[in-house]
Design a protein around this motif. Structure first.
Motif, PDB file in Angstrom:
ATOM      1  N   LYS A   1      27.428   0.678 -27.975  1.00 31.52           N
ATOM      2  CA  LYS A   1      28.156   1.015 -26.744  1.00 31.52           C
ATOM      3  C   LYS A   1      29.365   0.086 -26.658  1.00 31.52           C
ATOM      4  O   LYS A   1      29.225  -1.132 -26.795  1.00 31.52           O
ATOM      5  CB  LYS A   1      27.272   0.761 -25.525  1.00 31.52           C
ATOM      6  N   VAL A   2      30.531   0.684 -26.423  1.00 32.50           N
ATOM      7  CA  VAL A   2      31.762  -0.116 -26.485  1.00 32.50           C
ATOM      8  C   VAL A   2      32.487  -0.102 -25.137  1.00 32.50           C
ATOM      9  O   VAL A   2      32.606   0.950 -24.502  1.00 32.50           O
ATOM     10  CB  VAL A   2      32.710   0.418 -27.576  1.00 32.50           C
ATOM     11  N   ILE A   3      32.967  -1.256 -24.754  1.00 37.28           N
ATOM     12  CA  ILE A   3      33.760  -1.369 -23.525  1.00 37.28           C
ATOM     13  C   ILE A   3      35.168  -1.809 -23.926  1.00 37.28           C
ATOM     14  O   ILE A   3      35.319  -2.777 -24.672  1.00 37.28           O
ATOM     15  CB  ILE A   3      33.150  -2.429 -22.583  1.00 37.28           C
ATOM     16  N   ILE A   4      36.176  -1.091 -23.438  1.00 39.86           N
ATOM     17  CA  ILE A   4      37.555  -1.478 -23.746  1.00 39.86           C
ATOM     18  C   ILE A   4      38.296  -1.780 -22.446  1.00 39.86           C
ATOM     19  O   ILE A   4      38.248  -0.987 -21.499  1.00 39.86           O
ATOM     20  CB  ILE A   4      38.340  -0.353 -24.462  1.00 39.86           C
ATOM     21  N   CYS A   5      38.990  -2.875 -22.419  1.00 36.38           N
ATOM     22  CA  CYS A   5      39.848  -3.160 -21.273  1.00 36.38           C
ATOM     23  C   CYS A   5      41.065  -3.929 -21.745  1.00 36.38           C
ATOM     24  O   CYS A   5      40.950  -4.942 -22.444  1.00 36.38           O
ATOM     25  CB  CYS A   5      39.096  -3.967 -20.221  1.00 36.38           C
ATOM     26  N   GLY A   6      42.234  -3.428 -21.386  1.00 34.42           N
ATOM     27  CA  GLY A   6      43.453  -4.100 -21.807  1.00 34.42           C
ATOM     28  C   GLY A   6      44.667  -3.314 -21.401  1.00 34.42           C
ATOM     29  O   GLY A   6      44.567  -2.380 -20.603  1.00 34.42           O
ATOM     30  N   PRO A   7      45.823  -3.659 -21.951  1.00 34.66           N
ATOM     31  CA  PRO A   7      47.044  -2.934 -21.585  1.00 34.66           C
ATOM     32  C   PRO A   7      46.976  -1.478 -22.084  1.00 34.66           C
ATOM     33  O   PRO A   7      46.295  -1.210 -23.080  1.00 34.66           O
ATOM     34  CB  PRO A   7      48.144  -3.710 -22.299  1.00 34.66           C
ATOM     35  N   PRO A   8      47.645  -0.550 -21.405  1.00 33.69           N
ATOM     36  CA  PRO A   8      47.559   0.875 -21.740  1.00 33.69           C
ATOM     37  C   PRO A   8      47.764   1.181 -23.228  1.00 33.69           C
ATOM     38  O   PRO A   8      47.030   1.992 -23.797  1.00 33.69           O
ATOM     39  CB  PRO A   8      48.666   1.506 -20.901  1.00 33.69           C
ATOM     40  N   VAL A   9      48.711   0.520 -23.882  1.00 30.86           N
ATOM     41  CA  VAL A   9      48.981   0.844 -25.298  1.00 30.86           C
ATOM     42  C   VAL A   9      47.793   0.536 -26.182  1.00 30.86           C
ATOM     43  O   VAL A   9      47.617   1.151 -27.249  1.00 30.86           O
ATOM     44  CB  VAL A   9      50.204   0.066 -25.852  1.00 30.86           C
ATOM     45  N   MET A  10      46.970  -0.413 -25.774  1.00 31.93           N
ATOM     46  CA  MET A  10      45.851  -0.848 -26.613  1.00 31.93           C
ATOM     47  C   MET A  10      44.771   0.227 -26.761  1.00 31.93           C
ATOM     48  O   MET A  10      44.180   0.392 -27.828  1.00 31.93           O
ATOM     49  CB  MET A  10      45.249  -2.113 -26.011  1.00 31.93           C
ATOM     50  N   PHE A  11      44.542   0.980 -25.672  1.00 29.33           N
ATOM     51  CA  PHE A  11      43.430   1.928 -25.660  1.00 29.33           C
ATOM     52  C   PHE A  11      43.452   2.880 -26.847  1.00 29.33           C
ATOM     53  O   PHE A  11      42.488   3.011 -27.585  1.00 29.33           O
ATOM     54  CB  PHE A  11      43.426   2.726 -24.349  1.00 29.33           C
ATOM     55  N   LYS A  12      44.595   3.546 -27.035  1.00 30.73           N
ATOM     56  CA  LYS A  12      44.685   4.581 -28.062  1.00 30.73           C
ATOM     57  C   LYS A  12      44.335   4.044 -29.438  1.00 30.73           C
ATOM     58  O   LYS A  12      43.596   4.663 -30.202  1.00 30.73           O
ATOM     59  CB  LYS A  12      46.104   5.164 -28.096  1.00 30.73           C
ATOM     60  N   PHE A  13      44.901   2.859 -29.741  1.00 30.09           N
ATOM     61  CA  PHE A  13      44.698   2.312 -31.079  1.00 30.09           C
ATOM     62  C   PHE A  13      43.261   1.842 -31.289  1.00 30.09           C
ATOM     63  O   PHE A  13      42.693   2.035 -32.365  1.00 30.09           O
ATOM     64  CB  PHE A  13      45.704   1.185 -31.336  1.00 30.09           C
ATOM     65  N   VAL A  14      42.679   1.264 -30.259  1.00 28.18           N
ATOM     66  CA  VAL A  14      41.291   0.813 -30.392  1.00 28.18           C
ATOM     67  C   VAL A  14      40.357   2.017 -30.526  1.00 28.18           C
ATOM     68  O   VAL A  14      39.452   2.022 -31.365  1.00 28.18           O
ATOM     69  CB  VAL A  14      40.897  -0.094 -29.203  1.00 28.18           C
ATOM     70  N   ILE A  15      40.609   3.060 -29.732  1.00 30.31           N
ATOM     71  CA  ILE A  15      39.773   4.260 -29.813  1.00 30.31           C
ATOM     72  C   ILE A  15      39.832   4.850 -31.223  1.00 30.31           C
ATOM     73  O   ILE A  15      38.817   5.260 -31.792  1.00 30.31           O
ATOM     74  CB  ILE A  15      40.203   5.301 -28.750  1.00 30.31           C
ATOM     75  N   PHE A  16      41.009   4.824 -31.804  1.00 29.76           N
ATOM     76  CA  PHE A  16      41.189   5.322 -33.172  1.00 29.76           C
ATOM     77  C   PHE A  16      40.302   4.535 -34.151  1.00 29.76           C
ATOM     78  O   PHE A  16      39.629   5.116 -35.012  1.00 29.76           O
ATOM     79  CB  PHE A  16      42.673   5.195 -33.543  1.00 29.76           C
ATOM     80  N   GLU A  17      40.275   3.221 -34.004  1.00 30.14           N
ATOM     81  CA  GLU A  17      39.433   2.379 -34.862  1.00 30.14           C
ATOM     82  C   GLU A  17      37.950   2.686 -34.645  1.00 30.14           C
ATOM     83  O   GLU A  17      37.168   2.732 -35.591  1.00 30.14           O
ATOM     84  CB  GLU A  17      39.677   0.891 -34.574  1.00 30.14           C
TER      85      GLU A  17
END
Lengths: 278, 249, 345
Positions: A207-223
């Protein structure tokens, strides 16, 4: 007539909170430890928010930066960006500020129990996730593998440096850190947060939690998708222009969702079709 | 909190906004004076002070020779506020910016007198950095008091950035266009409370344009609903917004 | 529900008696060629023959500028102090809208600043005698029936008098102020017929069901060109939001009083069509606007009225009053026109 001078009867009536301690975290951010002036316990879940205000200046939404398992105080980190935050950041130990909360939906703790958990935090995204990090560490046996990735712009922007040091040494968390740009003397990783995924060992059922600046989300989700992690297991902590915090004023609306009541924590499954979300 | 030192200055203007201030006479302004220390104010006093916390500047920048004086004010002031339409946008003075023959028309044989020589009329911000603007012709007293109050508390003032139309709706004022008239409220910055349309007078956008005015739609509306021919519709907004228009000089 | 009858002459006496009583009455009155809801001080001002008012009657429950708190050195105090009042002559589309607001302000976190005003208000509807030029209430959210109002007045054809439908104790409480008799079956049938007939007389109409509309409109989210075209003339003035009976977005601001110590926190109506509505400051002079273009904002409004809230409300968040259509100087706000156009794609 009801007593409207109480938060229980009037969601717009804030409670006084005393500042027990203040620390300057970075140039812009200050870390406050608070306690309700009426000595009542603030009961909340990691990921929830509060409306924090200073009369004359206004209110801003801020996530809890400490775990509810630590009962002596509750923490927030305030970044000086606007009218309210700049005014709050001039306050000192012993001063009061005013809070309404807890508000919104935090992390679904039941869904995380006995699971592998990974938290990916960028910049001040570490503040709201610190609540969950502390929670997991305090209830370590309730969770399986715990991985934490943290990226900041440069070494001067790192939040909670004392915590980072502890986490780096701890066997309870697989902690990886990077900065976008190094400075002389910095011995750690340099590169975007996505570079931390290179040698990462993460199960696909994490289970993954992401929090950060808007640009970060897309790239982390891709990974994460490369790691075969399902959308329903990915949770985003979305910071929006919340105003009232109680699902009325419309400022944080993302299509048919209000960040303040339906979130700020959303599963990617719920919001991936929302074009305005990320 | 020690009282901030405040100075008032004027450039090309009718000084109406200063008069508006001294005419306040009401409780609000007298109370405000308890919280500020007015150290320079030509309309009311003759002394000159040194460092200022807030400089209020009225009037537009229309002579190169004024640049030095403006720079000098900027240098000794922590915050500079352009107040009134002339200072904030160039105001009605900027009407001359697209004219050539007004000297002859107004002054006849004296047209070439040296003291009449001036450039186009520009906002104060064309010469020096302006921190905040109080819009309007004259400026709004309530807004002035609110801005000063915010600055006293080191809070950035909030200046509306939506068209006047919304204020007419809140007043339940019958739209000028519904009365067979025209109006510039659709592109004009709100904050005045829309008193003109309330009195049956079209908005002339004395507070200037909102940050993204839909000028094409304005021209279209003035033609279709306001009954103007196209060149009048195109020129209509010049009264107060000459420096904000696409054809700015 | 029980139905009563009152003659024309007695109706005037009834209204006069209500005016003389302590409770304030707010009702439609004329303002030049238009109408507004205002405090009723004389029977002659009452215009139950109005077509539509400039602002909806929600202004008495959710005021355009509402103080939430006062603050000073000692502490802070709630400003909730509801005024007992009667809202008289509300058309059914506005009753629907108030019903929606009741639900929205009560849901999730109930908002006492709204609900206390609402509880202190007696709402008496009235049938539509004259139809506004842009109305399409006959065809929008047809299955949605309003609830929560206290009474309803229907003027019978021929002018013999009025049928008064009572729905609640608050509605019945008014009976004592007038000379009412039980309505006859014929009078009841006539009053129902009047309300049915008017539904078919709207100048504008939606050509599809709420469900079809919700699905289709939602599917056009990414049709950039369509939304840009629809919003091309938009002034981002927020007039459509401001006159809308179902819009309830607001802004909250604090201001100090002239003493610079005490002050007030208040909320004011806000409008999602204005440029700054979705702007956030990121610090260092940087800003982000997540609905930056007028097309995005226009889309948000149409979506909000036709799809976003449908699940919560059981129907669209538009009642077809046509206020936005006539308030829009560029004449692009009309939901019926926009939706019908989208449905033809």
């Amino acid at each position: 007539m009801l007593d409207y001078n109480s938060y229980e009867n009037n969601i717009f009536y804030p409670m006084e909170a005393k500042i027990l301690n203040v620390k300057q975290v970075t140039e812009l951010e200050r870390h406050f430890s608070l306690k309700l002036a009426n000595d009542k316990q603030m009961t909340f879940s990691p990921g929830q928010i509060m409306e924090v205000s200073l009369f004359g200046y206004g209110e801003i939404p801020i996530g809890f930066a400490s775990s509810p398992t630590r009962k002596n105080s509750f923490d927030i980190v305030v970044r000086s960006v606007g009218r309210v935050s700049k005014a709050i950041n001039k306050l000192q130990k012993g001063d009061s500020l005013y809070v309404r909360g807890p508000l919104g939906h935090g992390f679904d703790l039941k869904a995380f129990k006995n699971q592998n958990v990974m938290i990916v935090a960028g910049g001040i995204g570490l503040c709201p996730t610190r609540s969950m990090i502390q929670y997991i560490l305090d209830k370590r046996s309730d969770f399986k593998k715990f991985t934490l990735l943290y990226g900041s712009k440069n070494p001067n922007q790192r939040m909670f440096v004392d915590d980072l040091e502890v986490w780096a040494k701890s066997s309870d968390v697989d902690f990886h850190e990077t900065v976008d740009q190094g400075i002389p003397g910095w011995k750690g990783n340099v590169g975007l947060i996505t570079t931390l995924f290179k040698n990462l060992e993460v199960e696909s059922n994490t289970k993954v939690i992401i929090c950060g600046p808007p640009v970060m989300f897309k790239f982390v989700i891709f990974e994460l998708q490369k790691l075969k992690i399902k959308n329903e297991d990915i949770y985003l902590d979305l910071e929006r222009r919340m105003k009232c915090g109680v699902g009325k004023c419309g400022h944080c609306q993302i299509n048919d969702h209000y960040a303040c009541i339906h979130g700020p924590v959303f599963s990617l499954d719920t919001i991936k079709h929302l074009e305005e979300a990320i | 909190m020690s009282k901030p030192k405040v100075g008032f200055f004027d450039f090309a203007s009718c000084e109406g906004c200063q008069i508006e201030l001294t005419n306040f006479g009401d409780v609000a302004f007298l109370e405000l004076i308890n919280h500020i220390d007015i150290v320079e104010f030509r309309e009311a006093m003759s002394e000159k002070a040194g460092k200022l916390d807030i400089a209020f500047i009225e009037g537009s920048f229309t002579r190169e020779s004024d640049r030095k004086r403006l720079e000098e004010i900027r240098k000794r002031s922590a915050i500079v506020i352009a107040y009134g339409a002339c200072a904030a946008t160039g105001g009605i003075n900027a009407l001359k910016n697209h004219q050539h023959d007004y000297h002859e028309c107004v002054y006849g044989k004296d047209a070439k007198a040296p003291h009449l020589a001036s450039n186009i009329a520009l906002p104060i911000s064309a010469a020096i950095k302006v921190d905040y603007s109080v819009y309007g012709c004259p400026m709004s007293r309530d807004e002035f008091i609110r801005i000063v109050s915010h600055l006293l508390h080191d809070k950035q003032p909030i200046i509306p950035n939506h068209p006047v139309c919304m204020e007419c709706k809140l007043n339940e004022t019958i739209c000028r266009f519904h009365d067979g008239d025209h109006c510039l409220g659709v592109v004009a910055r709100a904050g005045c409370g829309a008193p003109c349309p309330k009195d049956g007078i079209p908005c002339e956008a004395c507070r200037g344009f909102v940050s993204t005015p839909n000028v094409d739609s304005l021209v279209k509306t003035l033609i279709n609903k306001g009954g103007m021919h196209s060149s009048r519709a195109w020129n209509k907004s010049r009264m107060f917004t000459n420096n904000q228009r696409g054809d700015v000089k | 529900m029980s139905s009563y009858f009152i003659t024309r002459a007695n109706f005037e006496k009834f209204i006069v008696k209500l005016i003389q009583a302590k409770k304030k009455i707010y009702a439609p009155v004329s303002k030049k060629q238009s109408f507004i809801f205002d405090e009723l001080t004389s029977f002659d001002d009452l215009r139950l023959d109005y077509d539509v008012t400039i602002l909806p009657p929600k202004k008495y429950i959710f005021p355009p500028r509402q103080g939430l708190l006062t603050f000073d050195k000692q502490g802070h105090n709630s400003l909730i102090a509801p005024e007992d009042k009667i809202l008289l002559g509300v058309h059914f589309y506005d009753l629907k809208a108030i019903d929606m607001l009741d639900n929205l302000f009560a849901a999730n976190n109930s908002d006492a600043n709204y609900l206390a005003n609402r509880a202190a208000t007696t709402i008496i509807g009235a049938n539509i005698q004259k139809i506004s030029k842009r109305a399409f209430w006959g065809s929008v959210g047809k299955d949605v029936r309003p609830h929560g109002y206290d009474g309803f007045i229907i003027k019978l054809d021929g002018g013999e008098g009025y049928v008064y439908e009572c729905y609640t104790d608050k509605g019945s409480a008014l009976l004592k102020s007038g000379d009412f008799s039980n309505a006859s079956p014929a009078q009841i049938a006539a009053s129902m017929d009047i309300n049915e007939r008017v539904l078919k007389q709207c100048p504008e109409k939606l050509n599809h069901s709420s469900k079809e509309i919700a699905t289709k409109v939602r599917s056009t989210f990414k049709e950039k060109q369509l939304w840009e075209e629809l919003a091309d003339d938009c002034f981002s003035c927020g007039s459509c939001n401001t006159v809308c009976p179902t819009c309830y977005c607001f802004d909250v601001q604090d201001n100090w009083n002239v003493d610079q110590v005490s002050g007030r926190r208040e909320r004011t109506w806000d409008a999602c069509m204005t440029e700054d509505f979705a702007k956030i400051s990121l610090g260092g002079g940087h800003e982000e606007n997540f609905r930056e273009s007028k097309a995005q904002r226009f889309r948000h409004r149409i979506m909000r009225k036709s799809t976003y809230l449908n699940e919560t409300l059981g129907g669209p968040a538009c009642v077809g009053c046509g206020r936005c259509s006539s308030a829009c100087t560029a004449d692009i706000a009309d939901p019926a026109k926009a939706i019908n156009r989208i449905m033809e794609l």
